[in-house]
Design a protein around this motif. Structure first.
Motif, PDB file in Angstrom:
ATOM      1  N   ASN A   1       0.817  -1.223   0.000  1.00  0.00           N
ATOM      2  CA  ASN A   1       0.000   0.000   0.000  1.00  0.00           C
ATOM      3  C   ASN A   1       0.847   1.268   0.000  1.00  0.00           C
ATOM      4  OD1 ASN A   1       0.467  -1.202   2.652  1.00  0.00           O
ATOM      5  ND2 ASN A   1      -0.501   0.630   3.470  1.00  0.00           N
ATOM      6  N   ARG A   2       2.160   1.123   0.160  1.00  0.00           N
ATOM      7  CA  ARG A   2       3.006   2.319   0.137  1.00  0.00           C
ATOM      8  C   ARG A   2       3.899   2.346  -1.094  1.00  0.00           C
ATOM      9  NH1 ARG A   2       5.712   2.916   5.728  1.00  0.00           N
ATOM     10  NH2 ARG A   2       6.454   4.831   4.772  1.00  0.00           N
ATOM     11  N   ARG A   3       3.554   1.559  -2.090  1.00  0.00           N
ATOM     12  CA  ARG A   3       4.321   1.561  -3.350  1.00  0.00           C
ATOM     13  C   ARG A   3       3.456   2.146  -4.457  1.00  0.00           C
ATOM     14  NH1 ARG A   3       8.261  -3.697  -3.556  1.00  0.00           N
ATOM     15  NH2 ARG A   3       8.651  -3.778  -1.328  1.00  0.00           N
ATOM     16  N   PRO A   4       4.086   2.763  -5.454  1.00  0.00           N
ATOM     17  CA  PRO A   4       3.290   3.364  -6.549  1.00  0.00           C
ATOM     18  C   PRO A   4       2.842   2.330  -7.574  1.00  0.00           C
ATOM     19  CG  PRO A   4       5.613   3.746  -6.939  1.00  0.00           C
ATOM     20  CD  PRO A   4       5.529   2.992  -5.637  1.00  0.00           C
ATOM     21  N   THR A   5       2.375   1.188  -7.075  1.00  0.00           N
ATOM     22  CA  THR A   5       1.955   0.117  -7.979  1.00  0.00           C
ATOM     23  C   THR A   5       0.517  -0.288  -7.661  1.00  0.00           C
ATOM     24  OG1 THR A   5       2.817  -1.475  -6.387  1.00  0.00           O
ATOM     25  CG2 THR A   5       4.256  -0.913  -8.211  1.00  0.00           C
ATOM     26  N   SER A   6      -0.140  -0.869  -8.637  1.00  0.00           N
ATOM     27  CA  SER A   6      -1.402  -1.553  -8.349  1.00  0.00           C
ATOM     28  C   SER A   6      -1.315  -2.892  -9.069  1.00  0.00           C
ATOM     29  CB  SER A   6      -2.600  -0.735  -8.805  1.00  0.00           C
ATOM     30  OG  SER A   6      -2.446  -0.340 -10.130  1.00  0.00           O
ATOM     31  N   MET A   7      -2.262  -3.765  -8.770  1.00  0.00           N
ATOM     32  CA  MET A   7      -2.089  -5.130  -9.288  1.00  0.00           C
ATOM     33  C   MET A   7      -3.403  -5.761  -9.730  1.00  0.00           C
ATOM     34  SD  MET A   7       0.387  -7.934  -7.758  1.00  0.00           S
ATOM     35  CE  MET A   7       0.392  -9.663  -8.080  1.00  0.00           C
ATOM     36  N   VAL A   8      -3.311  -6.515 -10.815  1.00  0.00           N
ATOM     37  CA  VAL A   8      -4.434  -7.324 -11.289  1.00  0.00           C
ATOM     38  C   VAL A   8      -4.050  -8.787 -11.063  1.00  0.00           C
ATOM     39  CG1 VAL A   8      -5.768  -8.022 -13.321  1.00  0.00           C
ATOM     40  CG2 VAL A   8      -5.136  -5.624 -13.011  1.00  0.00           C
ATOM     41  N   PHE A   9      -4.919  -9.521 -10.376  1.00  0.00           N
ATOM     42  CA  PHE A   9      -4.602 -10.905 -10.023  1.00  0.00           C
ATOM     43  C   PHE A   9      -5.240 -11.870 -11.017  1.00  0.00           C
ATOM     44  CE2 PHE A   9      -4.178  -8.319  -6.346  1.00  0.00           C
ATOM     45  CZ  PHE A   9      -3.132  -8.856  -5.622  1.00  0.00           C
ATOM     46  N   GLN A  10      -4.802 -13.130 -10.908  1.00  0.00           N
ATOM     47  CA  GLN A  10      -5.288 -14.136 -11.861  1.00  0.00           C
ATOM     48  C   GLN A  10      -6.807 -14.321 -11.740  1.00  0.00           C
ATOM     49  OE1 GLN A  10      -2.947 -17.703 -11.929  1.00  0.00           O
ATOM     50  NE2 GLN A  10      -4.567 -18.904 -12.842  1.00  0.00           N
ATOM     51  N   ASN A  11      -7.292 -14.486 -10.535  1.00  0.00           N
ATOM     52  CA  ASN A  11      -8.742 -14.598 -10.322  1.00  0.00           C
ATOM     53  C   ASN A  11      -9.054 -14.495  -8.830  1.00  0.00           C
ATOM     54  OD1 ASN A  11      -7.771 -17.062  -9.478  1.00  0.00           O
ATOM     55  ND2 ASN A  11      -8.597 -18.178 -11.209  1.00  0.00           N
ATOM     56  N   TYR A  12     -10.312 -14.572  -8.515  1.00  0.00           N
ATOM     57  CA  TYR A  12     -10.823 -14.545  -7.134  1.00  0.00           C
ATOM     58  C   TYR A  12     -10.471 -13.257  -6.389  1.00  0.00           C
ATOM     59  CZ  TYR A  12     -10.967 -19.586  -7.967  1.00  0.00           C
ATOM     60  OH  TYR A  12     -11.191 -20.819  -8.496  1.00  0.00           O
ATOM     61  N   ALA A  13     -10.092 -12.213  -7.092  1.00  0.00           N
ATOM     62  CA  ALA A  13      -9.585 -11.042  -6.372  1.00  0.00           C
ATOM     63  C   ALA A  13     -10.595  -9.908  -6.253  1.00  0.00           C
ATOM     64  CB  ALA A  13      -8.305 -10.542  -7.027  1.00  0.00           C
ATOM     65  N   LEU A  14     -11.763 -10.048  -6.877  1.00  0.00           N
ATOM     66  CA  LEU A  14     -12.780  -9.015  -6.650  1.00  0.00           C
ATOM     67  C   LEU A  14     -13.383  -9.238  -5.274  1.00  0.00           C
ATOM     68  CD1 LEU A  14     -14.675  -8.708 -10.048  1.00  0.00           C
ATOM     69  CD2 LEU A  14     -12.930  -7.209  -9.093  1.00  0.00           C
ATOM     70  N   PHE A  15     -13.828  -8.165  -4.631  1.00  0.00           N
ATOM     71  CA  PHE A  15     -14.434  -8.305  -3.316  1.00  0.00           C
ATOM     72  C   PHE A  15     -15.883  -8.759  -3.534  1.00  0.00           C
ATOM     73  CE2 PHE A  15     -11.552  -4.428  -2.776  1.00  0.00           C
ATOM     74  CZ  PHE A  15     -10.442  -5.229  -2.573  1.00  0.00           C
ATOM     75  N   PRO A  16     -16.209  -9.989  -3.162  1.00  0.00           N
ATOM     76  CA  PRO A  16     -17.504 -10.551  -3.568  1.00  0.00           C
ATOM     77  C   PRO A  16     -18.706  -9.905  -2.891  1.00  0.00           C
ATOM     78  CG  PRO A  16     -16.339 -12.073  -2.143  1.00  0.00           C
ATOM     79  CD  PRO A  16     -15.394 -10.953  -2.420  1.00  0.00           C
ATOM     80  N   HIS A  17     -18.466  -9.200  -1.768  1.00  0.00           N
ATOM     81  CA  HIS A  17     -19.584  -8.592  -1.040  1.00  0.00           C
ATOM     82  C   HIS A  17     -19.818  -7.151  -1.485  1.00  0.00           C
ATOM     83  CE1 HIS A  17     -15.856  -7.654   0.919  1.00  0.00           C
ATOM     84  NE2 HIS A  17     -16.419  -6.724   1.661  1.00  0.00           N
ATOM     85  N   MET A  18     -19.062  -6.682  -2.485  1.00  0.00           N
ATOM     86  CA  MET A  18     -19.222  -5.304  -2.959  1.00  0.00           C
ATOM     87  C   MET A  18     -19.678  -5.316  -4.418  1.00  0.00           C
ATOM     88  SD  MET A  18     -15.855  -3.340  -1.592  1.00  0.00           S
ATOM     89  CE  MET A  18     -15.193  -3.564   0.054  1.00  0.00           C
ATOM     90  N   THR A  19     -20.443  -4.309  -4.787  1.00  0.00           N
ATOM     91  CA  THR A  19     -20.852  -4.178  -6.190  1.00  0.00           C
ATOM     92  C   THR A  19     -19.622  -3.802  -7.029  1.00  0.00           C
ATOM     93  OG1 THR A  19     -21.290  -1.837  -5.888  1.00  0.00           O
ATOM     94  CG2 THR A  19     -23.155  -3.348  -5.567  1.00  0.00           C
ATOM     95  N   VAL A  20     -19.805  -3.846  -8.340  1.00  0.00           N
ATOM     96  CA  VAL A  20     -18.726  -3.443  -9.249  1.00  0.00           C
ATOM     97  C   VAL A  20     -18.258  -2.027  -8.904  1.00  0.00           C
ATOM     98  CG1 VAL A  20     -18.290  -2.791 -11.655  1.00  0.00           C
ATOM     99  CG2 VAL A  20     -19.397  -4.969 -11.135  1.00  0.00           C
TER     100      VAL A  20
END
Lengths: 366, 296
Positions: free
Chosen positions: A78-97
């Motif tokens: 959280n303190r690096r200037p990066t963000s990440m896309v994971f292979q799968n299962y990484a969306l928060f399932p209890h939140m809307t898009v």
């Protein structure tokens, strides 16, 4: 570290051990800002470990990571200037898009109105306009990956890490998404680092490719260089459909190496490094450069020709692979576009000649 | 191969068997509850429905005080056990020595209640002596009363007893959780705590609340450990057991047993119903996610 304002990522002697197991051995390389960079290699080779070290999800056992010139080896994700896309299962399932995409902005305490605008803009960019109220389980795999992409891009960080983002998609969707990723990267202009074991995917998206295997950086270069002029034998065997033959260096002359492959002597362009006579070496030639002809047919002075026995052809849709057996029993593949079908004139067991352009072969020293 | 679904009677028979077993197990409890509502108590030929025994129980100051102590004990045990169980479950997900860790976590379950209670009693007695000696040696009064039998020692006994149950319940819920979501939250800029609170906790909340319910019931049902470790107060079960031993089962005793059974069944029933509803919802979600991925 390298003094350059254009370097987005630089890793120096980066290594990672898990107890006695070494996942990554002292890897060093740098990535220019705004490039699409692919880490390509077989599964278990260390490419995801390398990506996670850059993202801060793992602590390095050795070496350092610099992002835009600042050392970040000790910083959490959280303190690096990066963000990440994971292979799968990484969306928060209890939140809307919408809430998924807005999550990072809320943490940054961006005003609610701005969040809405930025989320809408980002969803439009990834082709998911109007999907705000959907839950992740109401989306297809491709749509879920797009939401992940939007969630990462909305933060406007300048390095995006993608860990096998297309691995769980079907072949058609993967192809579409490859082009989509490339288009988005060109549009936003930030640095993408994309991990994949799929060479077609890497060749489609990447400006530069690093081959990672056995925890080491095997080779690095532009997509074209890595495909057409691989330096290392591993690269030749991993990328494309190369025929690799082994032999001993018989002579070096006029920028060429004469290689004794047992049943013939062939000439291969000499690499920049010195080649000692008598050394074991191999050369690779891509299957699409191999030509099959009848015995005695002239292929031209600039071609290397060896005898072979025709085995069979395999129809692969776009291409046809012709399998031949060389005198030492090695099998070689010549690939042609299906439309250019001149290989079917040979019968199984027929004696043929196999040739390739001399200057297109690559020598690999052991 | 034998097809289980070929005859619907196979399934019906299994259900009949299952219900018969449950009925046999719960029969004594329902019988006790039935007696608790009888004006004439146990063994009477006449059955007259009444709430009188419950009124007597709730009008008895000693029993109401014991009920309060039981509630305090339950709340304190929940406050200590649930965070500990949560941390243990999180550690389990990270450790590579999972079997050894689970064996360690569950080990208190394999020690009989009276052995565990008496061991803790001896331990706390010696610990209290040790602190008293330390206070004397340092000539300070700070350590006076440390680990004397009382509320704290009873809570410690309850925590040791309830922790394995809470750990298992939370772990089961946590097994559905994907660690990539925590990493995704971190990549979005969340601290470790924010990632836990915003992303992980909402998904394991049902397990945490189920554990709380479970720990509450265990606190109401436990008699042996608290009897040995409680010091100067009484819990509801202690009172019930003491009453049974001293004067036998009275109408009041049946009402006390009835209160405990009804509360337990209501809590457990609510948890089961909620869990079933949630499982159905998750299954629907999983079915939706299992749909073939189509080009979009």
């Amino acid at each position: 570290m390298t003094e350059s304002a254009d370097i987005a990522v630089e890793v120096v002697g980066l290594g990672k051990n898990y107890g006695a197991v070494t996942a990554l051995k002292s890897v060093s390389f740098s990535i220019e800002s705004g490039k699409y960079y692919a880490l390509l290699g077989p599964s278990g080779g260390g490419k995801t470990t390398l990506l996670r070290l850059i993202g801060g999800f793992l602590r390095p056992s050795a070496g350092r990571v610099y992002l835009h010139g600042a050392e970040v080896s000790h910083l959490p994700p959280n303190r690096r200037p990066t963000s990440m896309v994971f292979q799968n299962y990484a969306l928060f399932p209890h939140m809307t898009v919408e809430r998924n995409v807005a999550y990072g902005l809320k943490l940054l305490r961006v005003p609610a109105g701005d969040i809405r605008d930025r989320v809408d803009r980002m969803l439009a960019m990834v082709g998911l306009e109007g999907y705000n109220r959907r839950m992740p389980h109401e989306l297809s795999g491709g749509q879920q990956q797009r939401v992940q992409l939007a969630r990462s891009l909305v933060l406007e960080r300048d390095i995006l890490l993608l860990d096998e983002p297309l691995a769980s998609l079907d072949a058609r969707l993967r192809k579409d998404m490859c082009l989509e990723l490339k288009r988005i990267q060109e549009k936003v202009g930030i640095t993408f680092i994309h991990v994949t074991h799929n060479q077609e995917e890497a060749l489609t998206v990447a400006d530069r490719i690093a081959i990672i295997a056995d925890g080491e950086l095997v080779e690095e270069g532009t997509a074209r260089d890595v495909y057409e002029t691989p330096d290392k034998r591993f690269t030749a065997e991993f990328i494309g459909d190369n025929n690799v033959l082994e032999g001993a260096v018989a002579a070096v002359f006029d920028g060429r190496v004469a290689l004794d492959i047992g049943f013939a002597k062939v000439e291969v362009p000499a690499p920049p490094a010195p080649v000692p006579t008598g050394a074991r070496a191999a050369f690779s030639i891509r299957s699409e450069l191999l030509r099959i002809a009848g015995r005695g047919e002239d292929m031209g002075a600039s071609w290397q020709v060896v005898p072979a026995e025709y085995v069979e052809d395999v129809y692969l849709g776009l291409t046809v692979s012709h399998l031949v057996r060389l005198p030492d029993g090695t099998e070689a593949v010549a690939r042609q576009m299906s439309g250019e079908s001149d290989g079917n004139r040979f019968e199984a067991g027929q004696e043929v000649a196999v040739g390739w352009p001399t200057d297109r072969a690559r020598l690999h020293l052991a | 191969m034998y097809d289980d679904f070929a005859s619907p009677w196979n399934i019906r028979l299994k259900w009949v068997y299952l219900l018969a077993v449950v009925f046999a197990l719960l029969m004594p409890v329902f019988y006790t509850i039935g007696i608790s509502f009888n004006q004439h108590g146990f063994g009477a030929r006449i059955y007259e429905f009444t709430f009188d025994w419950y009124r007597v129980v709730l009008g008895d100051t000693l029993l109401v005080v014991s009920l309060k102590w039981t509630l305090y004990l339950a709340v304190a045990t929940i406050a200590a056990t649930i965070p500990m169980a949560l941390l243990s479950a999180k550690f389990y997900k990270r450790t590579r020595r999972k079997v050894a860790f689970v064996a360690l976590m569950l080990s208190p379950l394999f020690v009989p209640a009276d052995i565990m209670g008496s061991s803790l009693l001896v331990f706390f007695k010696n610990l209290a002596k040790g602190f008293a000696w330390l206070g004397g040696a340092l000539d300070v009064g700070w350590f006076d009363g440390w680990f004397d039998l009382g509320f704290l020692t009873a809570v410690i006994g309850q925590v040791i007893y309830t922790h394995p149950y809470a750990f298992i319940v939370i772990l089961i819920t946590m097994s559905r959780y994907r660690v990539q979501q925590t990493e995704a939250a971190r990549a979005c800029g969340a601290t470790a705590w924010q990632a836990f609170w915003h992303v992980e906790f909402p998904q394991i909340r049902v397990g945490v609340f189920s554990s709380c319910a479970f720990v509450t019931i265990l606190s109401f049902n436990e008699a042996v450990r608290t009897a040995l470790l409680k010091g100067g107060f009484d819990t509801f079960s202690n009172m019930l057991v003491a009453q049974m031993l001293n004067i036998g089962m009275s109408g009041e005793s049946y009402a006390m047993a009835g209160i405990m059974s009804i509360v337990s069944m209501l809590v457990i029933g609510s948890v089961i119903v909620y869990t079933l509803v949630r499982a159905e919802r998750l299954e629907r979600r999983a079915r939706a996610m299992a749909e073939p991925v189509m080009s979009s």
